[in-house]
Scaffold this motif. Structure first.
Motif, short mmCIF file in Angstrom:
data_model
loop_
_atom_site.label_atom_id
_atom_site.label_comp_id
_atom_site.label_asym_id
_atom_site.label_seq_id
_atom_site.Cartn_x
_atom_site.Cartn_y
_atom_site.Cartn_z
N SER A 14 0.85 -1.42 -0.09
CA SER A 14 -0.14 -0.04 -0.01
C SER A 14 1.08 1.15 0.22
CB SER A 14 -0.90 -0.20 1.13
OG SER A 14 -0.03 0.61 2.17
N ARG A 78 -5.61 1.79 -1.40
CA ARG A 78 -6.69 2.23 -0.96
C ARG A 78 -7.17 4.14 -1.73
NH1 ARG A 78 -11.27 0.13 2.58
NH2 ARG A 78 -10.60 -2.01 3.68
N THR A 104 -7.71 1.98 -5.67
CA THR A 104 -9.96 1.34 -5.65
C THR A 104 -10.47 2.17 -4.85
OG1 THR A 104 -9.87 -0.10 -3.41
CG2 THR A 104 -8.79 -1.18 -5.40
N ARG A 107 -12.15 1.49 -2.12
CA ARG A 107 -12.68 -0.54 -1.34
C ARG A 107 -11.68 -1.00 -0.87
NH1 ARG A 107 -16.45 -2.09 -6.55
NH2 ARG A 107 -16.32 -3.64 -5.44
N PRO A 108 -12.51 -1.85 -0.07
CA PRO A 108 -10.76 -3.27 -0.79
C PRO A 108 -9.82 -3.98 -1.44
CG PRO A 108 -13.18 -3.82 0.91
CD PRO A 108 -13.67 -2.79 0.13
N ASN A 125 -3.41 -1.11 6.65
CA ASN A 125 -4.74 -1.34 6.98
C ASN A 125 -5.05 -2.96 7.31
OD1 ASN A 125 -7.95 -3.12 6.92
ND2 ASN A 125 -7.80 -0.40 5.42
N ASP A 128 -7.77 -5.38 5.21
CA ASP A 128 -7.38 -5.65 4.07
C ASP A 128 -6.01 -6.53 4.80
OD1 ASP A 128 -8.76 -4.00 2.91
OD2 ASP A 128 -6.33 -2.90 2.95
#
Length: 299
Positions: A14, A78, A104, A107-108, A125, A128
């Motif tokens: 991420s 995300r 996203t 969204r997951p 997260n 996730d």
């Protein structure tokens, strides 16, 4: 020839795990999505500073030097696509090659791990990470409060793993929590010749082993098993690795001693553990990630 991720070590990460975006995230968490996107756009030409997992990613990508593409790092976030532009620009500014990303917009994103065939997912997260682990992918929640990695070993990727519920299943940990230390030691001694079932991070360890075997004149990998086990329960862990035909460079059987100072001496680019107490303590010394698996992490 069609692009492919076959025969590569694939790390999905991420934005916040790779770069320090905590100031921006505070605006996002406040519910001001428009303000967050506006700030990211205003800072498009301001590179984000390296985050907690930056050292790990930078070193792994060095295995691609010399024209052999052995590692792929994909941003899986995300974030919105506008913020994604800043992430890619920050990669260029910080000297790492990022070519692929999935953004996203809230969204997951963990479902995209399957087409990526990811060997590791790093995210800030927690949900996730949990979902990724349930889906069968090695995943850890990056502690953004961790200290940054040392610069002492520029030509080594150093990774430390806990044993039970990380490299191995939580079979033995369940005995320990249900019946205590003596029962745990007896259980493991009696089963010393029987390999432990695989834990969630065995696929990553195997992929790192393959990467090391492929060889690179510029880089090498050094791994460590850092576990609360002690003799005689150490033998089953060692025999399990032998059964997998995978070697670790160092093994620390600490018998319940705090792991932090030992990790500080090893100086990993990242450490993975399933117990929050161990991870929180380790984060004061090294970059750390929580693996939300096993009996210590009920859903």
């Amino acid at each position: 020839m069609a692009a492919s991720l076959e025969d590569k070590l694939v790390v999905a990460i991420s934005s916040r795990a790779l770069f320090n975006l905590e100031e921006e995230n505070r605006i996002f968490e406040s519910g001001d999505d428009a303000g967050y996107m506006k700030l990211q756009l205003e800072r498009l030409d301001v590179p984000a500073q390296p985050g907690i997992a930056y050292s790990l990613v930078r070193k792994l990508l060095r295995f691609n030097e010399g024209g052999q593409q052995r590692v792929e790092v994909v941003i899986l976030s995300r974030n919105d696509p506008v913020s994604g532009m800043r992430v890619f620009r920050s990669g260029v500014a910080n000297g790492i090659s990022l070519q692929r990303g999935v953004f996203t917009q809230g969204r997951p994103p963990f479902g995209y791990l399957r087409p990526l065939r990811a060997h590791l997912f790093l995210s800030v997260n927690a949900e996730d990470v949990r979902e990724a682990l349930v889906a069968g992918f090695p995943a850890a929640r990056v502690l953004v409060e961790s200290v940054r990695a040392s610069d002492a070993y520029p030509n080594e990727v150093r990774i430390a793993f806990d044993g039970d519920a990380v490299l191995f299943s939580d079979e033995a940990e369940r005995v320990f929590q249900a019946e205590g230390l003596d029962a745990f030691q007896l259980h493991e001694s009696s089963k010393a010749g029987l390999p432990l079932p695989e834990g969630p991070f065995k696929p990553l360890l195997a992929a790192l082993h393959r990467l090391q075997q492929a060889g690179s004149p510029e880089m090498r990998i050094r791994t460590a098993l850092v576990t609360a086990r002690s003799a005689p329960a150490h033998e089953r862990a060692i025999r399990t690795l032998m059964n997998w035909n995978i070697k670790v460079d160092e093994a620390m059987f600490l018998g319940g001693l705090p792991k932090g100072e030992f990790l500080r001496e090893f100086e990993p680019d990242f450490f993975f553990d399933d117990q929050t107490g161990h991870v929180d303590a380790a984060a004061r010394h090294v970059p750390s990630g929580h693996v939300a698996s096993g009996i210590s992490n009920p859903r």
